[in-house]
Enzyme design. Structure first.
Site, PDB file in Angstrom:
ATOM      1  N   HIS A  13      43.473  43.619  68.532  1.00  0.00           N
ATOM      2  CA  HIS A  13      44.098  43.291  70.060  1.00  0.00           C
ATOM      3  C   HIS A  13      44.628  41.824  69.258  1.00  0.00           C
ATOM      4  CE1 HIS A  13      45.146  44.393  73.855  1.00  0.00           C
ATOM      5  NE2 HIS A  13      44.216  43.799  74.056  1.00  0.00           N
TER       6      HIS A  13
ATOM      7  N   SER B 131      48.813  42.504  77.057  1.00  0.00           N
ATOM      8  CA  SER B 131      47.486  43.158  77.106  1.00  0.00           C
ATOM      9  C   SER B 131      48.026  43.707  78.586  1.00  0.00           C
ATOM     10  CB  SER B 131      46.319  43.348  77.248  1.00  0.00           C
ATOM     11  OG  SER B 131      44.806  43.820  77.025  1.00  0.00           O
TER      12      SER B 131
ATOM     13  N   ASP C 279      44.936  48.340  66.138  1.00  0.00           N
ATOM     14  CA  ASP C 279      44.365  47.681  67.858  1.00  0.00           C
ATOM     15  C   ASP C 279      43.450  48.638  68.793  1.00  0.00           C
ATOM     16  OD1 ASP C 279      43.614  46.752  71.016  1.00  0.00           O
ATOM     17  OD2 ASP C 279      46.023  45.812  70.089  1.00  0.00           O
TER      18      ASP C 279
END
Length: 270
Positions: free
Chosen positions: A250, A96, A222
């Protein structure tokens, strides 16, 4: 063992250092800490690698500072860890915002000892929509999130967590509760300021300077960092190799941990 690495006067990063072999530096996502990688840490250590897990300033067991949450400053923090631990022939794994920070670090330092990078659901080249870049949240939506965090930190992060996991995977409520508690150990200052950096940073020029193998692993479901982020990186970075993970949100590091762990070892060995 854990290291305390000095980043400024009276401020230290917490860095977990487990195992032996080629070092693999893990950069966590917002608003978690390096403990989010515990299943990956176990796997890479068992496969003969050295796990180096950095808690960014303001997160986990690292000290909270008043400033220094922009990508450039955190890239400097990462280099201080690399230098202090005298790491050679290392690999970076970023999740991320950790993926975006990996890109910033590689672009800024061009360290010859950095062999490759593996990015999991990276929050780059830009986390928010921009001219000629229609992907991700809108900047004002991140500002609203920042204001909500400043008003009621636990509620805002809990609400944001609703989109973290894919509805197509069977993640226990116990794990979701555990992960939520993990993220709430982060400082309010760090949580707000790194979210502001996610809103404000644009790496589209930086990524063009990176000349090393980069393996992207991205969940098709995601909802935080859409897979279009990795598809844009694939278009603009000649050495970016994208692997799509079906039915993963995610939180692919947990939702599909066996798949992710297998891919990690495959890419680490290349």
């Amino acid at each position: 063992m854990a290291h305390k690495i000095k980043i400024e006067e009276n401020a230290y990063l917490n860095v977990e250092d487990i195992g032996e072999g080629q070092p693999v530096v893990f950069l966590h996502g917002w608003p978690a800490n390096n403990k989010m990688f515990e299943y990956q840490a176990q796997h890479v250590v068992e496969n003969g690698y050295r796990y180096i897990g950095i808690d960014h300033r303001g997160f986990g067991l690292s000290d909270t500072t008043a400033s220094g949450y922009d990508y450039n400053s955190i890239a400097d923090d990462i280099q201080k860890v690399i230098t202090e631990l005298k790491l050679k022939n290392y690999i970076i794994v970023g999740f991320s915002v950790g993926g975006a920070l990996s890109l910033k670090y590689a672009s800024k330092y061009n360290n010859p000892n950095l062999q490759k990078m593996i990015l999991l659901g990276p929050a780059g080249p830009s986390f928010v929509q921009r001219d000629d870049y229609p992907y991700g949240m809108k900047a004002n939506e991140v500002t609203d999130l920042v204001n909500a965090i400043s008003d009621d930190h636990p509620k805002a992060i809990t609400d944001f967590g609703e989109v973290f996991f894919s509805s197509n995977t069977n993640v226990s409520n116990a794990y979701k509760d555990y992960f939520n508690r993990l993220t709430l150990t982060s400082s309010l200052i760090g949580t707000v300021k790194l979210a502001e950096s996610l809103r404000d940073e644009d790496l589209r020029k930086d990524v063009n300077t990176i000349d090393l193998p980069v393996y992207g692993i991205h969940g098709t479901d995601d909802a935080v960092c859409p897979i279009q982020f990795s598809e844009e990186l694939e278009k603009t970075m000649p050495n970016y190799q994208l692997t799509r993970v079906s039915d993963a949100g995610h939180a692919l590091f947990f939702e599909k941990k066996q798949k992710i762990n297998d891919l990690l070892i495959e890419f680490l060995a290349k």
